[in-house]
Design a protein around this motif. Structure first.
Motif, mmCIF file in Angstrom:
data_model
loop_
_atom_site.group_PDB
_atom_site.id
_atom_site.type_symbol
_atom_site.label_atom_id
_atom_site.label_comp_id
_atom_site.label_asym_id
_atom_site.label_seq_id
_atom_site.Cartn_x
_atom_site.Cartn_y
_atom_site.Cartn_z
ATOM 1 N N SER A 69 20.019 0.224 54.266
ATOM 2 C CA SER A 69 20.329 -0.942 55.092
ATOM 3 C C SER A 69 20.521 -0.480 56.532
ATOM 4 C CB SER A 69 21.592 -1.631 54.580
ATOM 5 O OG SER A 69 22.704 -0.764 54.690
ATOM 6 N N GLY A 70 20.565 -1.425 57.455
ATOM 7 C CA GLY A 70 20.829 -1.069 58.837
ATOM 8 C C GLY A 70 19.575 -1.019 59.682
ATOM 9 N N SER A 71 19.797 -0.877 60.998
ATOM 10 C CA SER A 71 18.690 -1.000 61.942
ATOM 11 C C SER A 71 18.270 0.313 62.593
ATOM 12 C CB SER A 71 19.083 -1.988 63.040
ATOM 13 O OG SER A 71 20.258 -1.544 63.687
ATOM 14 N N LEU A 72 18.891 1.412 62.244
ATOM 15 C CA LEU A 72 18.585 2.690 62.903
ATOM 16 C C LEU A 72 17.868 3.667 61.976
ATOM 17 C CD1 LEU A 72 21.923 3.238 64.854
ATOM 18 C CD2 LEU A 72 19.787 2.265 65.700
ATOM 19 N N PHE A 73 17.210 3.133 60.951
ATOM 20 C CA PHE A 73 16.608 4.007 59.936
ATOM 21 C C PHE A 73 15.637 5.009 60.546
ATOM 22 C CE2 PHE A 73 15.427 5.197 55.723
ATOM 23 C CZ PHE A 73 14.072 5.512 55.781
ATOM 24 N N SER A 74 14.830 4.572 61.498
ATOM 25 C CA SER A 74 13.793 5.454 62.042
ATOM 26 C C SER A 74 14.365 6.637 62.814
ATOM 27 C CB SER A 74 12.851 4.656 62.943
ATOM 28 O OG SER A 74 13.555 4.159 64.065
ATOM 29 N N GLY B 177 5.387 22.624 46.544
ATOM 30 C CA GLY B 177 4.098 22.491 45.884
ATOM 31 C C GLY B 177 4.081 21.467 44.761
ATOM 32 N N ARG B 178 5.261 20.996 44.359
ATOM 33 C CA ARG B 178 5.334 20.000 43.286
ATOM 34 C C ARG B 178 5.898 18.665 43.764
ATOM 35 N NH1 ARG B 178 8.691 20.766 39.102
ATOM 36 N NH2 ARG B 178 10.205 22.002 40.278
ATOM 37 N N PHE B 179 6.833 18.709 44.695
ATOM 38 C CA PHE B 179 7.486 17.489 45.190
ATOM 39 C C PHE B 179 7.029 17.207 46.625
ATOM 40 C CE2 PHE B 179 11.665 17.693 42.506
ATOM 41 C CZ PHE B 179 10.910 17.819 41.356
ATOM 42 N N THR B 180 6.971 15.930 46.976
ATOM 43 C CA THR B 180 6.626 15.517 48.330
ATOM 44 C C THR B 180 7.577 14.413 48.780
ATOM 45 O OG1 THR B 180 4.279 16.014 47.962
ATOM 46 C CG2 THR B 180 4.835 14.614 49.841
ATOM 47 N N ILE B 181 8.220 14.636 49.922
ATOM 48 C CA ILE B 181 9.080 13.620 50.507
ATOM 49 C C ILE B 181 8.310 12.909 51.606
ATOM 50 C CG2 ILE B 181 10.117 15.207 52.194
ATOM 51 C CD1 ILE B 181 12.778 13.684 51.804
ATOM 52 N N SER B 182 8.510 11.598 51.693
ATOM 53 C CA SER B 182 7.845 10.817 52.742
ATOM 54 C C SER B 182 8.746 9.641 53.098
ATOM 55 C CB SER B 182 6.471 10.320 52.272
ATOM 56 O OG SER B 182 6.599 9.478 51.137
ATOM 57 N N ARG B 183 8.423 8.986 54.211
ATOM 58 C CA ARG B 183 9.228 7.855 54.636
ATOM 59 C C ARG B 183 8.346 6.761 55.211
ATOM 60 N NH1 ARG B 183 13.472 10.087 58.582
ATOM 61 N NH2 ARG B 183 13.961 7.885 58.909
ATOM 62 N N ASP B 184 8.809 5.529 55.041
ATOM 63 C CA ASP B 184 8.155 4.363 55.622
ATOM 64 C C ASP B 184 9.217 3.651 56.455
ATOM 65 O OD1 ASP B 184 7.004 1.914 56.230
ATOM 66 O OD2 ASP B 184 6.018 1.719 54.292
ATOM 67 N N ASN B 185 9.185 3.880 57.759
ATOM 68 C CA ASN B 185 10.222 3.324 58.620
ATOM 69 C C ASN B 185 10.175 1.800 58.668
ATOM 70 O OD1 ASN B 185 11.223 5.872 59.222
ATOM 71 N ND2 ASN B 185 9.961 6.076 61.065
#
Length: 117
Positions: free
Chosen positions: A25-30, A65-73
């Motif tokens: 939640s919130g507006s500063l995620f990016s 090599g097995r896990f990948t973290i990503s984000r969608d702002n």
């Protein structure tokens, strides 16, 4: 106050895949640094992966090599794609957010990941 809600955990066989999601939640995620941690029974909580506001990532050696973290702002969401899962990956996975602008950090409630052999 920021709330983090994780989803996507479950039971999977060794070699399988899961994708965890965490919505903030919130507006500063990016502007924040997001991370995934995990805690297995009888063990300390450990860092799995982090991603900065600029998209730089880092991983624990055990998951490289097995896990990948990503984000969608645009969706205030961070993901953890977990492939080639091993029984040793069994743990409660927690989402974490750190906001450098004010020094505050927050934790999600955790989601259970169980990998059967």
């Amino acid at each position: 106050q920021v709330q983090l809600v994780e989803s996507g955990g479950g039971l999977v066989q060794a070699g399988g895949s899961l994708r965890l999601s965490c919505v903030a939640s919130g507006s500063l995620f990016s502007m924040n640094v997001m991370g995934w941690y995990r805690q297995a029974p009888g063990k300390q909580r450990e860092l799995v992966a982090i991603i900065t506001s600029g998209g730089r990532t880092d991983y624990a050696d055990s998951v490289k090599g097995r896990f990948t973290i990503s984000r969608d702002n645009a969706k205030n969401t961070v993901y953890l794609q977990m492939n080639s899962l091993e029984p040793e990956d069994t743990a409660v996975y927690y989402c974490h957010a750190y906001y450098p602008t004010n020094g505050n950090d927050y934790w999600g409630q955790g989601t259970q990941v169980t990998v059967s052999s």
